[in-house]
Motif scaffolding. Structure first.
Motif, short mmCIF file in Angstrom:
data_model
loop_
_atom_site.label_atom_id
_atom_site.label_comp_id
_atom_site.label_asym_id
_atom_site.label_seq_id
_atom_site.Cartn_x
_atom_site.Cartn_y
_atom_site.Cartn_z
N CYS A 55 0.84 -1.20 0.00
CA CYS A 55 0.00 0.00 0.00
C CYS A 55 0.87 1.25 0.00
O CYS A 55 1.98 1.26 0.53
N ASP A 79 0.26 3.82 1.64
CA ASP A 79 0.22 4.43 2.96
C ASP A 79 1.67 4.58 3.46
O ASP A 79 2.44 3.62 3.42
N GLY A 122 -3.91 0.26 -1.17
CA GLY A 122 -4.26 -1.06 -0.69
C GLY A 122 -3.19 -2.11 -0.92
O GLY A 122 -3.14 -3.11 -0.21
N HIS A 159 -2.45 -4.13 4.80
CA HIS A 159 -2.19 -3.77 6.20
C HIS A 159 -3.46 -3.40 6.97
O HIS A 159 -4.45 -2.98 6.39
N CYS A 164 -6.11 0.06 6.88
CA CYS A 164 -5.94 0.59 5.52
C CYS A 164 -7.15 1.44 5.13
O CYS A 164 -8.29 1.10 5.44
N GLY A 165 -6.90 2.52 4.44
CA GLY A 165 -7.96 3.40 3.96
C GLY A 165 -8.97 2.67 3.08
O GLY A 165 -10.16 3.02 3.05
ZN ZN Z 1 -3.44 1.22 2.95
#
Ligand code: ZN
Ligand code: ZN
Lengths: 140, 140
Positions: free
Chosen positions: A5, A7, A30, A57, A60-61
């Motif tokens: 991801c 992130d 993701g 993870h 995660c959004g």
């Molecule tokens: Zn994420």
């Protein structure tokens, strides 16, 4: 090759203890493997990859909304003539991290475009962002 | 948000002097913005993005072959029944780095799915991997 991801907490050089030059890392929202297929095919052609690690993870959004919610949001500001383009995008929202890793690994291992040997080299992981620890997910 | 190549030499936290937590970085082969659209739309919905920086680089692997060469290579080991899937993938091979940055920025700025304000916040850059320096590309 690692698919993770985007992130900022999911930097594989950290949780896999890489120095940043040992692995090729594709990062998307993701860590969705479908959206990394183009890259995997290109890089496999260039370098004969041995492994593909998929890392999703916790926190995660992509766990916070559904594809339909995202599409509805975008359509609200986009001309109707382009709604079909919005519908065509697989945003790949997740419901469960471990489940989504399994689904991604299975999708990859059964994808007819992927080289047989590379399918065997595909593994899935879940990163616990709180603990900063990554765990292998058993698939089948 | 930054879209950059997954080449290990193209880590934006280095050439943009970020600490790794200031920007969201999507990384794919070449830093192709088309393949980052899904992520940009998802993240714009979640965070109301202000900027999208597209970074391509000298010496990029995507400069070394054409989409047709990649497709031919993959088709050689894939059943004919799946050739249409291979043809459907836009690998996005480049001929000229600066030109590909311009094309990507223009594509983004005219994409009907992108929020108007965000189109204005899109800029393109070329990273010189030898010098380790990034330069802004003027678009129109
Ligand atoms: Zn994420
Ligand atoms: Zn590159």
């Amino acid at each position: 090759m690692i698919v993770a991801c985007l992130d900022p907490r999911c930097d594989p050089t950290k949780f896999f203890n890489l120095d940043g030059y040992e692995a090729i890392v594709h990062r998307n929202a993701g860590g969705n493997i479908r959206h990394a297929l183009r890259d995997i095919l290109m890089l496999d052609r260039a370098f004969d990859l041995n492994e593909v690690a998929v890392v999703h993870h916790t926190d995660c959004g992509t766990l916070t909304s559904t594809d339909e919610q995202i599409r509805t949001h975008i359509k609200a500001r986009v001309d109707k003539a382009h709604w079909a383009e919005v519908d065509a995008i697989e945003f790949g929202s997740m419901v469960d991290v471990e489940e989504s890793v399994k689904t991604d690994v299975e999708w990859f291992r059964t994808n007819p475009l992927v080289r047989e040997e590379l399918k065997q080299g595909c593994q899935g992981f879940v990163l616990d962002t709180q603990a900063g620890k990554v765990q292998r997910v058993d698939v089948d």
